[in-house]
Design a protein around this motif. Structure first.
Motif, PDB file in Angstrom:
ATOM      1  N   PRO A   1      -4.754 -47.418  -2.503  1.00 30.71           N
ATOM      2  CA  PRO A   1      -4.211 -47.185  -3.849  1.00 30.71           C
ATOM      3  C   PRO A   1      -3.823 -45.729  -4.086  1.00 30.71           C
ATOM      4  O   PRO A   1      -4.496 -44.801  -3.628  1.00 30.71           O
ATOM      5  N   GLY A   2      -2.740 -45.540  -4.814  1.00 28.13           N
ATOM      6  CA  GLY A   2      -2.153 -44.223  -4.987  1.00 28.13           C
ATOM      7  C   GLY A   2      -3.074 -43.187  -5.584  1.00 28.13           C
ATOM      8  O   GLY A   2      -3.050 -42.010  -5.188  1.00 28.13           O
ATOM      9  N   TYR A   3      -3.895 -43.564  -6.548  1.00 29.89           N
ATOM     10  CA  TYR A   3      -4.771 -42.581  -7.193  1.00 29.89           C
ATOM     11  C   TYR A   3      -5.798 -42.018  -6.216  1.00 29.89           C
ATOM     12  O   TYR A   3      -6.253 -40.878  -6.356  1.00 29.89           O
ATOM     13  N   ILE A   4      -6.159 -42.805  -5.212  1.00 31.33           N
ATOM     14  CA  ILE A   4      -7.092 -42.337  -4.185  1.00 31.33           C
ATOM     15  C   ILE A   4      -6.397 -41.339  -3.269  1.00 31.33           C
ATOM     16  O   ILE A   4      -6.954 -40.285  -2.931  1.00 31.33           O
ATOM     17  N   VAL A   5      -5.178 -41.654  -2.884  1.00 32.16           N
ATOM     18  CA  VAL A   5      -4.396 -40.748  -2.038  1.00 32.16           C
ATOM     19  C   VAL A   5      -4.145 -39.432  -2.767  1.00 32.16           C
ATOM     20  O   VAL A   5      -4.248 -38.340  -2.181  1.00 32.16           O
ATOM     21  N   ASP A   6      -3.821 -39.509  -4.056  1.00 29.66           N
ATOM     22  CA  ASP A   6      -3.567 -38.290  -4.840  1.00 29.66           C
ATOM     23  C   ASP A   6      -4.795 -37.385  -4.855  1.00 29.66           C
ATOM     24  O   ASP A   6      -4.677 -36.148  -4.767  1.00 29.66           O
ATOM     25  N   ALA A   7      -5.975 -37.970  -4.974  1.00 26.98           N
ATOM     26  CA  ALA A   7      -7.201 -37.177  -4.975  1.00 26.98           C
ATOM     27  C   ALA A   7      -7.387 -36.460  -3.647  1.00 26.98           C
ATOM     28  O   ALA A   7      -7.822 -35.295  -3.597  1.00 26.98           O
ATOM     29  N   ALA A   8      -7.026 -37.132  -2.558  1.00 29.69           N
ATOM     30  CA  ALA A   8      -7.146 -36.516  -1.236  1.00 29.69           C
ATOM     31  C   ALA A   8      -6.149 -35.371  -1.064  1.00 29.69           C
ATOM     32  O   ALA A   8      -6.488 -34.319  -0.503  1.00 29.69           O
ATOM     33  N   VAL A   9      -4.941 -35.566  -1.545  1.00 28.98           N
ATOM     34  CA  VAL A   9      -3.922 -34.516  -1.450  1.00 28.98           C
ATOM     35  C   VAL A   9      -4.388 -33.268  -2.190  1.00 28.98           C
ATOM     36  O   VAL A   9      -4.268 -32.132  -1.690  1.00 28.98           O
ATOM     37  N   GLU A  10      -4.941 -33.453  -3.370  1.00 25.63           N
ATOM     38  CA  GLU A  10      -5.431 -32.324  -4.156  1.00 25.63           C
ATOM     39  C   GLU A  10      -6.589 -31.634  -3.428  1.00 25.63           C
ATOM     40  O   GLU A  10      -6.697 -30.397  -3.432  1.00 25.63           O
ATOM     41  N   ALA A  11      -7.445 -32.418  -2.796  1.00 24.24           N
ATOM     42  CA  ALA A  11      -8.566 -31.842  -2.057  1.00 24.24           C
ATOM     43  C   ALA A  11      -8.092 -30.984  -0.898  1.00 24.24           C
ATOM     44  O   ALA A  11      -8.719 -29.966  -0.567  1.00 24.24           O
ATOM     45  N   CYS A  12      -7.003 -31.394  -0.286  1.00 23.34           N
ATOM     46  CA  CYS A  12      -6.451 -30.597   0.826  1.00 23.34           C
ATOM     47  C   CYS A  12      -6.093 -29.185   0.386  1.00 23.34           C
ATOM     48  O   CYS A  12      -6.174 -28.238   1.180  1.00 23.34           O
ATOM     49  N   ARG A  13      -5.711 -29.032  -0.864  1.00 22.92           N
ATOM     50  CA  ARG A  13      -5.273 -27.734  -1.370  1.00 22.92           C
ATOM     51  C   ARG A  13      -6.440 -26.875  -1.867  1.00 22.92           C
ATOM     52  O   ARG A  13      -6.250 -25.720  -2.222  1.00 22.92           O
ATOM     53  N   ASN A  14      -7.611 -27.443  -1.929  1.00 20.89           N
ATOM     54  CA  ASN A  14      -8.759 -26.730  -2.496  1.00 20.89           C
ATOM     55  C   ASN A  14      -9.572 -26.102  -1.365  1.00 20.89           C
ATOM     56  O   ASN A  14     -10.181 -26.799  -0.560  1.00 20.89           O
TER      57      ASN A  14
ATOM     58  N   VAL B   1     -12.038 -34.143   2.805  1.00 20.19           N
ATOM     59  CA  VAL B   1     -10.880 -34.778   2.163  1.00 20.19           C
ATOM     60  C   VAL B   1     -11.126 -36.273   2.008  1.00 20.19           C
ATOM     61  O   VAL B   1     -10.862 -36.869   0.954  1.00 20.19           O
ATOM     62  N   ALA B   2     -11.655 -36.907   3.058  1.00 18.59           N
ATOM     63  CA  ALA B   2     -11.963 -38.331   2.985  1.00 18.59           C
ATOM     64  C   ALA B   2     -13.069 -38.603   1.965  1.00 18.59           C
ATOM     65  O   ALA B   2     -13.044 -39.625   1.267  1.00 18.59           O
ATOM     66  N   GLN B   3     -14.036 -37.698   1.865  1.00 16.45           N
ATOM     67  CA  GLN B   3     -15.111 -37.887   0.880  1.00 16.45           C
ATOM     68  C   GLN B   3     -14.571 -37.821  -0.548  1.00 16.45           C
ATOM     69  O   GLN B   3     -15.005 -38.590  -1.423  1.00 16.45           O
ATOM     70  N   ILE B   4     -13.639 -36.917  -0.795  1.00 13.04           N
ATOM     71  CA  ILE B   4     -13.055 -36.834  -2.137  1.00 13.04           C
ATOM     72  C   ILE B   4     -12.232 -38.080  -2.438  1.00 13.04           C
ATOM     73  O   ILE B   4     -12.222 -38.598  -3.568  1.00 13.04           O
ATOM     74  N   ALA B   5     -11.547 -38.615  -1.426  1.00 19.34           N
ATOM     75  CA  ALA B   5     -10.826 -39.879  -1.618  1.00 19.34           C
ATOM     76  C   ALA B   5     -11.813 -40.999  -1.951  1.00 19.34           C
ATOM     77  O   ALA B   5     -11.565 -41.821  -2.846  1.00 19.34           O
ATOM     78  N   ALA B   6     -12.931 -41.027  -1.248  1.00 22.05           N
ATOM     79  CA  ALA B   6     -13.958 -42.037  -1.520  1.00 22.05           C
ATOM     80  C   ALA B   6     -14.540 -41.872  -2.913  1.00 22.05           C
ATOM     81  O   ALA B   6     -14.847 -42.860  -3.594  1.00 22.05           O
ATOM     82  N   LEU B   7     -14.695 -40.620  -3.341  1.00 27.45           N
ATOM     83  CA  LEU B   7     -15.192 -40.356  -4.693  1.00 27.45           C
ATOM     84  C   LEU B   7     -14.260 -40.967  -5.737  1.00 27.45           C
ATOM     85  O   LEU B   7     -14.714 -41.616  -6.697  1.00 27.45           O
ATOM     86  N   ALA B   8     -12.966 -40.789  -5.550  1.00 28.99           N
ATOM     87  CA  ALA B   8     -11.997 -41.391  -6.473  1.00 28.99           C
ATOM     88  C   ALA B   8     -12.088 -42.912  -6.436  1.00 28.99           C
ATOM     89  O   ALA B   8     -11.985 -43.580  -7.476  1.00 28.99           O
ATOM     90  N   ALA B   9     -12.301 -43.462  -5.242  1.00 32.42           N
ATOM     91  CA  ALA B   9     -12.383 -44.924  -5.108  1.00 32.42           C
ATOM     92  C   ALA B   9     -13.579 -45.495  -5.848  1.00 32.42           C
ATOM     93  O   ALA B   9     -13.447 -46.393  -6.689  1.00 32.42           O
ATOM     94  N   VAL B  10     -14.765 -44.977  -5.550  1.00 32.73           N
ATOM     95  CA  VAL B  10     -15.977 -45.586  -6.133  1.00 32.73           C
ATOM     96  C   VAL B  10     -16.132 -45.262  -7.613  1.00 32.73           C
ATOM     97  O   VAL B  10     -16.828 -45.982  -8.337  1.00 32.73           O
ATOM     98  N   SER B  11     -15.479 -44.189  -8.076  1.00 28.04           N
ATOM     99  CA  SER B  11     -15.577 -43.816  -9.481  1.00 28.04           C
ATOM    100  C   SER B  11     -14.551 -44.533 -10.344  1.00 28.04           C
ATOM    101  O   SER B  11     -14.688 -44.586 -11.576  1.00 28.04           O
ATOM    102  N   GLY B  12     -13.515 -45.058  -9.719  1.00 25.01           N
ATOM    103  CA  GLY B  12     -12.444 -45.705 -10.464  1.00 25.01           C
ATOM    104  C   GLY B  12     -12.755 -47.145 -10.809  1.00 25.01           C
ATOM    105  O   GLY B  12     -13.806 -47.688 -10.461  1.00 25.01           O
ATOM    106  N   ASN B  13     -11.791 -47.788 -11.496  1.00 24.63           N
ATOM    107  CA  ASN B  13     -11.981 -49.198 -11.837  1.00 24.63           C
ATOM    108  C   ASN B  13     -11.624 -50.072 -10.633  1.00 24.63           C
ATOM    109  O   ASN B  13     -11.204 -49.575  -9.588  1.00 24.63           O
TER     110      ASN B  13
END
Length: 408
Positions: free
Chosen positions: A54-67, A283-295
């Motif tokens: 899902p896109g919102y998970i990918v977006d979270a990973a992209v943002e993490a790459c920049r941090n 980066v994968a952990q931040i994507a997972a964070l978005a996944a488990v925290s989302g609906n």
């Protein structure tokens, strides 16, 4: 290598040399190689959703790459914010309240399974493994020094084992019972009463339970997911839960899983991971964070598609003479019996095993399936229906045509 070979002459250790290749990944690799060579192979081998993450998970990973915060080492046991979110998700989805200190984030479910067994098994300890089983379970047990003990269920019971079967397999060396519902490779789902009976049996005999909940959100019809430590609280001090984002969120390649268990066991597994791999990719952990925290809206959409495909594949497989396919209630696999086809002539050959039948199907129909030998039960095939509707219908149509030619 002969038993007489001296240690200095061994090029590969006996322990590692005894490991079998993952049959499911091998079938998938062969299918992809044939497709790359121009053959129109349809693969039912890998247990991998065909949907994009899902896109919102990918977006979270992209943002993490920049941090820059995530460009460095982080705690070996997992990002604190992800562990906290997994604890909240576990309560939400399972009704099981745990603390972040009871969680270890791993490189996918496979690492979680190995590290869990490694943390509690001593050489010679026995683990009761209901079969058909996922190929990785017995190999992880052996790597950890344990001894897998198969308890076989077949299509007559919906591939579910009974307490009586488990008790018959229990010995003084038994330390752990494996519990998987929904199941890979069969799609079997235990009722709450069946799960509770197994959990209470384990408590009665002082056994550990390792329960794999990776398919928790993929159940269909009237079936319901049940988390053992939630319904049998007295089991919690000897229960390890394995889970991850791979199947639920179409994130197989992101490699994030986790262990939930008693603090001392989780600490021991974390120590092991600190030397084996250190932290999971941030980066994968931040994507997972978005996944488990989302609906779970995206999950519901995927489940609807899997349910449709489930009904289609079961109907089409059962239209083949000599094939018997119970309706799976969870995950995304069909596990038909093909025992009646073995020994029959199909295009000049008489496959005597499901391995030979699977090879014939790949050669003649250009369809990749996994033989039951990989799951501890010869005479069956596993087909993942986590592929597009059109490919699914085309693939099973090819099976119908080929296997429909079988004759005595």
């Amino acid at each position: 290598m002969s038993a007489a070979t001296s240690p200095s002459e061994r090029r590969v250790s006996a322990r590692i040399g005894a490991i079998s290749e993952s049959a499911t990944l091998a079938v998938d690799a062969k299918a992809k190689a044939l497709k790359a060579a121009g053959r129109p192979v349809i693969g039912f081998g890998a247990g991998e959703p065909d949907f994009p993450t899902p896109g919102y998970i990918v977006d979270a990973a992209v943002e993490a790459c920049r941090n820059p915060k995530y460009h460095r080492y982080t705690p070996a046991g997992g990002l604190p914010e992800l562990k906290a979110a997994i604890a909240e998700k576990t309560l939400r989805d399972s009704g099981y309240q745990v603390d972040a200190s009871q969680i270890l984030v791993t490189n996918g479910g496979k690492q979680a399974i190995y590290e869990a067994f490694a943390a509690i098994l001593d050489p010679g300890d026995e683990v009761i493994v209901p079969a058909p089983y996922w190929t990785t379970y017995p190999e992880s047990i052996r790597l950890a020094g344990g001894v897998p003990v198969d308890v076989v269920a077949d299509e007559t019971t919906g591939y579910r084992v009974s307490v009586e079967q488990l008790e018959a397999a229990r010995t003084e060396r038994t330390k752990v019972v494996l519990f998987v519902s929904p199941s890979n490779p069969t799609g079997a789902v235990y009722s709450e009463a069946e799960a509770e009976a197994i959990g209470k049996w384990a408590v009665e005999h002082g056994l550990w339970v390792l329960t794999d909940e990776i398919y928790e959100h993929l159940v269909y019809g009237d079936a319901k997911f049940t988390s053992l430590p939630a319904i049998v609280p007295e089991l919690r001090d000897k229960c390890i839960v394995v889970n991850g984002v791979a199947k639920t969120y179409a994130m197989t390649g992101w490699r994030v899983g986790w262990i939930v268990g008693p603090k001392d066991v989780v600490k021991a597994a974390t120590n092991l991971q600190s030397h084996a791999t250190s932290n999971v990719s941030n980066v994968a952990q931040i994507a997972a964070l978005a996944a488990v925290s989302g609906n779970l809206d995206a999950v519901a959409e995927m489940r609807t598609a899997f349910d449709r495909r489930r009904q289609t594949i079961v109907r089409m497989l059962n239209e083949i003479d000599g094939v018997l396919c119970p309706e799976p209630e969870g995950a995304f696999y069909a596990y038909p019996s093909v025992k009646e086809l073995l020994g029959k002539e199909i295009r000049g050959k008489r496959p005597a095993t499901s391995v030979e039948l699977a090879a014939l199907i790949l050669d003649e129909a250009e369809v990749a399936v996994v033989p039951g030998e990989a799951f501890g039960t010869p005479g069956y095939l596993r087909l993942s229906y986590a592929l597009g509707d059109d490919d699914l219908v085309e693939g099973v149509s090819r099976l119908q045509k080929l296997l429909g030619e079988a004759k005595a």
